[in-house]
Design a protein around this motif. Structure first.
Motif, PDB file in Angstrom:
ATOM      1  N   LEU A  87       0.817  -1.213   0.000  1.00 29.99           N
ATOM      2  CA  LEU A  87       0.000   0.000   0.000  1.00 29.99           C
ATOM      3  C   LEU A  87       0.853   1.266   0.000  1.00 29.99           C
ATOM      4  O   LEU A  87       0.473   2.263  -0.607  1.00 29.99           O
ATOM      5  CB  LEU A  87      -0.929   0.031   1.213  1.00 29.99           C
ATOM      6  CG  LEU A  87      -2.175  -0.828   1.126  1.00 29.99           C
ATOM      7  CD1 LEU A  87      -3.053  -0.583   2.341  1.00 29.99           C
ATOM      8  CD2 LEU A  87      -2.938  -0.582  -0.147  1.00 29.99           C
ATOM      9  N   ASP A  88       1.988   1.222   0.674  1.00 31.83           N
ATOM     10  CA  ASP A  88       2.859   2.395   0.705  1.00 31.83           C
ATOM     11  C   ASP A  88       3.263   2.833  -0.700  1.00 31.83           C
ATOM     12  O   ASP A  88       3.418   4.026  -0.956  1.00 31.83           O
ATOM     13  CB  ASP A  88       4.111   2.121   1.543  1.00 31.83           C
ATOM     14  CG  ASP A  88       3.812   2.035   3.024  1.00 31.83           C
ATOM     15  OD1 ASP A  88       2.729   2.511   3.446  1.00 31.83           O
ATOM     16  OD2 ASP A  88       4.653   1.491   3.765  1.00 31.83           O
ATOM     17  N   VAL A  91       0.383   4.820  -2.167  1.00 26.97           N
ATOM     18  CA  VAL A  91       0.379   6.169  -1.594  1.00 26.97           C
ATOM     19  C   VAL A  91       1.446   7.025  -2.273  1.00 26.97           C
ATOM     20  O   VAL A  91       1.200   8.169  -2.654  1.00 26.97           O
ATOM     21  CB  VAL A  91       0.609   6.116  -0.063  1.00 26.97           C
ATOM     22  CG1 VAL A  91       0.823   7.505   0.509  1.00 26.97           C
ATOM     23  CG2 VAL A  91      -0.553   5.410   0.622  1.00 26.97           C
ATOM     24  N   GLN A  92       2.618   6.458  -2.453  1.00 30.32           N
ATOM     25  CA  GLN A  92       3.722   7.175  -3.084  1.00 30.32           C
ATOM     26  C   GLN A  92       3.364   7.581  -4.518  1.00 30.32           C
ATOM     27  O   GLN A  92       3.590   8.721  -4.922  1.00 30.32           O
ATOM     28  CB  GLN A  92       4.971   6.294  -3.086  1.00 30.32           C
ATOM     29  CG  GLN A  92       6.168   6.921  -3.750  1.00 30.32           C
ATOM     30  CD  GLN A  92       7.337   5.949  -3.829  1.00 30.32           C
ATOM     31  OE1 GLN A  92       7.298   4.836  -3.297  1.00 30.32           O
ATOM     32  NE2 GLN A  92       8.381   6.371  -4.510  1.00 30.32           N
ATOM     33  N   ARG A  95       0.840  10.465  -4.480  1.00 32.21           N
ATOM     34  CA  ARG A  95       1.490  11.733  -4.109  1.00 32.21           C
ATOM     35  C   ARG A  95       2.335  12.274  -5.250  1.00 32.21           C
ATOM     36  O   ARG A  95       2.247  13.453  -5.593  1.00 32.21           O
ATOM     37  CB  ARG A  95       2.381  11.526  -2.888  1.00 32.21           C
ATOM     38  CG  ARG A  95       1.647  11.538  -1.604  1.00 32.21           C
ATOM     39  CD  ARG A  95       2.612  11.519  -0.437  1.00 32.21           C
ATOM     40  NE  ARG A  95       1.868  11.493   0.804  1.00 32.21           N
ATOM     41  CZ  ARG A  95       2.218  10.801   1.862  1.00 32.21           C
ATOM     42  NH1 ARG A  95       3.314  10.075   1.854  1.00 32.21           N
ATOM     43  NH2 ARG A  95       1.483  10.826   2.940  1.00 32.21           N
ATOM     44  N   ARG A 100      -5.907  10.602  -7.735  1.00 33.83           N
ATOM     45  CA  ARG A 100      -6.766  10.078  -6.674  1.00 33.83           C
ATOM     46  C   ARG A 100      -7.124   8.624  -6.869  1.00 33.83           C
ATOM     47  O   ARG A 100      -7.654   7.985  -5.966  1.00 33.83           O
ATOM     48  CB  ARG A 100      -8.045  10.907  -6.604  1.00 33.83           C
ATOM     49  CG  ARG A 100      -7.754  12.325  -6.207  1.00 33.83           C
ATOM     50  CD  ARG A 100      -8.990  13.150  -6.211  1.00 33.83           C
ATOM     51  NE  ARG A 100      -8.629  14.510  -5.826  1.00 33.83           N
ATOM     52  CZ  ARG A 100      -9.413  15.536  -5.933  1.00 33.83           C
ATOM     53  NH1 ARG A 100     -10.621  15.379  -6.411  1.00 33.83           N
ATOM     54  NH2 ARG A 100      -9.006  16.719  -5.563  1.00 33.83           N
ATOM     55  N   LEU A 116      -7.935   7.025  -3.408  1.00 34.08           N
ATOM     56  CA  LEU A 116      -7.577   7.771  -2.211  1.00 34.08           C
ATOM     57  C   LEU A 116      -8.573   7.463  -1.088  1.00 34.08           C
ATOM     58  O   LEU A 116      -8.196   7.307   0.066  1.00 34.08           O
ATOM     59  CB  LEU A 116      -7.560   9.266  -2.531  1.00 34.08           C
ATOM     60  CG  LEU A 116      -7.072  10.208  -1.465  1.00 34.08           C
ATOM     61  CD1 LEU A 116      -5.644   9.885  -1.069  1.00 34.08           C
ATOM     62  CD2 LEU A 116      -7.163  11.640  -1.964  1.00 34.08           C
ATOM     63  N   LEU A 119      -7.748   4.148   0.528  1.00 35.62           N
ATOM     64  CA  LEU A 119      -6.611   4.290   1.439  1.00 35.62           C
ATOM     65  C   LEU A 119      -7.019   4.991   2.726  1.00 35.62           C
ATOM     66  O   LEU A 119      -6.604   4.596   3.816  1.00 35.62           O
ATOM     67  CB  LEU A 119      -5.474   5.059   0.760  1.00 35.62           C
ATOM     68  CG  LEU A 119      -4.765   4.309  -0.352  1.00 35.62           C
ATOM     69  CD1 LEU A 119      -3.899   5.261  -1.166  1.00 35.62           C
ATOM     70  CD2 LEU A 119      -3.931   3.169   0.205  1.00 35.62           C
ATOM     71  N   ARG A 123      -6.500   3.343   6.297  1.00 37.30           N
ATOM     72  CA  ARG A 123      -5.471   3.895   7.168  1.00 37.30           C
ATOM     73  C   ARG A 123      -6.028   4.711   8.327  1.00 37.30           C
ATOM     74  O   ARG A 123      -5.480   4.706   9.414  1.00 37.30           O
ATOM     75  CB  ARG A 123      -4.516   4.779   6.348  1.00 37.30           C
ATOM     76  CG  ARG A 123      -3.751   4.015   5.287  1.00 37.30           C
ATOM     77  CD  ARG A 123      -2.391   3.667   5.797  1.00 37.30           C
ATOM     78  NE  ARG A 123      -1.677   2.751   4.951  1.00 37.30           N
ATOM     79  CZ  ARG A 123      -0.551   3.047   4.337  1.00 37.30           C
ATOM     80  NH1 ARG A 123      -0.032   4.244   4.430  1.00 37.30           N
ATOM     81  NH2 ARG A 123       0.060   2.131   3.613  1.00 37.30           N
TER      82      ARG A 123
END
Length: 139
Positions: A87-88, A91-92, A95, A100, A116, A119, A123
């Motif tokens: 998942l990281d 997210v990266q 960003r 989205r 988004l 996530l 999270r």
């Protein structure tokens, strides 16, 4: 505990062919309560179209939604992710590219979308975005 894209993605994505009219795509979005649809040519991912894309790239340009195809309104520069990625990494990607939603692709075929909102719910479900994403639509 490591989390993977497959754990939170929306699977079995709705797809349309590039020649589908903007009107037809908008109806699919309405009827299935979707904000994004994948554009495929056969089994190959060609783009992603959002409700916002339909407004900005089609309606606001004065195009006839019956005659304008989704190929004219979709985002073709896609960043994809595999379901077995962490998942990281999703997210990266979001960003870095200010997106989205990221299509999830396995062996060249679309298998889902991670958003988004997905996530946020995973999270921090108590956050404003997580709360909004979990709410039923007000249609």
């Amino acid at each position: 505990m490591t989390q993977y894209v497959r754990d939170i993605m929306t699977g079995d994505p709705v797809t349309v062919e590039p020649q589908t009219s903007v009107t037809d795509v908008a109806r699919i979005m309405r009827d299935q309560d979707l904000g994004a649809i994948l554009v495929t040519d056969g089994d190959r991912l060609r783009g992603l179209v959002t409700d916002r894309d339909l407004v900005i790239r089609s309606i606001a340009e004065g195009g006839d939604p019956e005659q304008t195809t989704v190929a004219d309104a979709c985002s073709g520069d896609l960043f994809t992710i595999r379901p077995d990625e962490e998942l990281d990494h999703a997210v990266q990607l979001m960003r870095e590219h200010a997106v989205r939603r990221v299509p999830v692709v396995e062996e060249g075929h679309p298998v889902g979308i991670v958003s988004l909102g997905d996530l946020a719910m995973e999270r921090d479900p108590e956050s404003a975005l997580g709360d909004i994403s979990a709410a039923r639509p007000n249609t």
